[in-house]
Structure formats: structure tokens, C-alpha cells
Design an enzyme around this catalytic site. Sequence first.
Site, short mmCIF file in Angstrom:
data_model
loop_
_atom_site.label_atom_id
_atom_site.label_comp_id
_atom_site.label_asym_id
_atom_site.label_seq_id
_atom_site.Cartn_x
_atom_site.Cartn_y
_atom_site.Cartn_z
N SER A 8 0.86 -1.19 0.00
CA SER A 8 0.00 0.00 0.00
C SER A 8 0.90 1.23 0.00
CB SER A 8 -0.85 -0.01 1.27
OG SER A 8 -1.51 1.24 1.46
N TYR A 46 -2.26 -1.22 10.29
CA TYR A 46 -2.16 -1.35 8.83
C TYR A 46 -0.84 -0.78 8.33
CZ TYR A 46 -3.99 -1.18 3.97
OH TYR A 46 -4.20 -1.35 2.63
#
Length: 255
Positions: free
Chosen positions: A137, A150
Site C-alpha cells: 500500500s 495497517y
Amino acid sequence: MNDRVVLVTGGLGGIGSAIAKRFAADGFRVALNDVADDATGNAAAEALGPACGYFRGDLTAEDGPAAVVAAVKSRFGRLDVLVNNAGIQRVSPVVEFDTADWGRVLALNLSAAFAATKAALPGMTAAGWGRIINIASAHGLVASPFKAAYVAAKHGLVGFTKTVALEVAEMGVTANAICPGYVRTALVERQIEDSAAAHHMSREQVVRDVILAAQPTRRFIEPEEVASLAAYLATDAARSITGAAIAIDGGWTAR
Ligand code: NAD
């Protein structure tokens, strides 16, 4: 049609299903993994083509990733490309972050990729050809508030990718991390809701002032754009790209 086999984890989700479709179109036999029931998964695999299959499995279970890789190899006889795509998000300030949620995010977004890669690599190095493609990401490169688990997991995944790349660099196997910005999938839809609460904003404000504000292009990235990059990394033309964390984020991390 080539003889190669790709496993896409989280293959029923927004980005995973686009990657699966693209690899099927490129002639790969596609193994989909996800947690949905067999009827749902088999229907998705059948829609991809007769040489595709569904491998249900929770990758946060201790032997989950190894069992899925073993099942794919047993059915197809080989595994050439592993796309570690399954991932979840939890949005909360650190001081309120649920410890069990921290563990869940790390288990799926980081540890499952390690375990699947560990199981897949020996066959790839023995064959002298393989691809590990980790869907990290932009949050593997930079942080945002309220996404501690995350961001930690995706930064960890980028580091793991580099390590794997170095270990197998001379064996015909590459390992790369794709770092997308915001793609409008179920994962992001849920996040809009949670971010609205965390930032004390409306959903519309979150989309405009948090999500699209991060991306200079001011638009969501399409799942097919991520799939195209994954497909390219699986070609022989990409054999010298390894250990890279490749941003596809509308300019987010250029700032
Ligand atoms: P998604 O929620 O649409 O898909 C995720 C898939 O993973 C789902 O089908 C889900 O059922 C599956 N899954 C969840 N838990 C699982 C488990 N324990 N075992 C196996 N499968 C499981 O999300 P998405 O947006 O398609 O995300 C795919 C990947 O892309 C994730 O790793 C995510 O972090 C990453 N990513 C997404 C975005 C985005 O904006 N959507 C941006 C950057 C990175």
C-alpha cells in the site's frame, strides 16, 4: 495459454478479483483463495475459466497459508506466481486501538504473506522461475493517522519483500511490493465509515478532504490498474525488477 499457475489470496475481493481476471486473460491457470463459502468461490473460479479453481482458507489460521499453497500444488502440479493480496484494515487512534484487531491486521497483512511465501518459494527456486507479488500500500511507504496496525503491517511487508528478493535474486525468482493509493473497494468503503467517526467528519468530507486530498490526481485508482502492474511483474520482461516497492498512487507519495 501458458502453463503457468498463479495463486491470488483474497481473490474474491475488489483488487484480487481484478488481478485474477487479468491473469486468466493472460492465459494463466488461476487459483483463487478467500474465506467465502465453496459455492461462491467455485462460481467465481468457473467464471474465470475451466482451468481455474477455488481454494477456501482462512490465512490467519496457523497452517492456513501453507495448506492453501499445498492444495494448489496438488491440484495444478505447480505454482509459479504468488500474489499476496488478502488484507484488512482497522481505523482507530493508537490509544483506543483494540489489541485483538492489531493482531488480526498483522496476522493477515504481514504474517500470512510470510507463511505463503515460505511455502511457495521452494518450488519456484527449484524450477528456476517464480514471482512473489505482494499487494502492500502507499501505507507501506508513508503513514496516516488512525491506521497504526495497517501502516506497521504494510511497512513490514515492504521490508519482507526486499529480504525475499535478496535471498532468491540468483534463482530466477523476483519479489516485489505494489503500493496502491486509494482504490474504491469494500475495504475502502468500510474505511470511509470508520474514518468519518475517527475524524468527526461526514462520509463526503472524508472522501474529499482525507482520501482524494491525499492523491494529487484527485481520483480513485481502478482495480484494473493495479492488476495491469501485477501482470507486468509476472512477465519475463520484468525479470530485473526485484526488491522494489512500486507506488501506483496518483502521486500521493511524491509529496
Ligand atoms: P477487499 O476487502 O475488497 O478484498 C480483500 C479480500 O480478502 C476479501 O475478498 C476478503 O474476503 C479476503 N480476506 C479477508 N480475510 C481473509 C482471510 N483471513 N483469509 C483469506 N482471505 C481473506 O479489499 P481490497 O481493497 O481489494 O484489498 C486487497 C489488498 O489491497 C489488501 O491487501 C489491501 O490492504 C490492499 N490495498 C487496498 C487499497 C484500497 O484502496 N482498496 C489500497 C492499497 C492497498
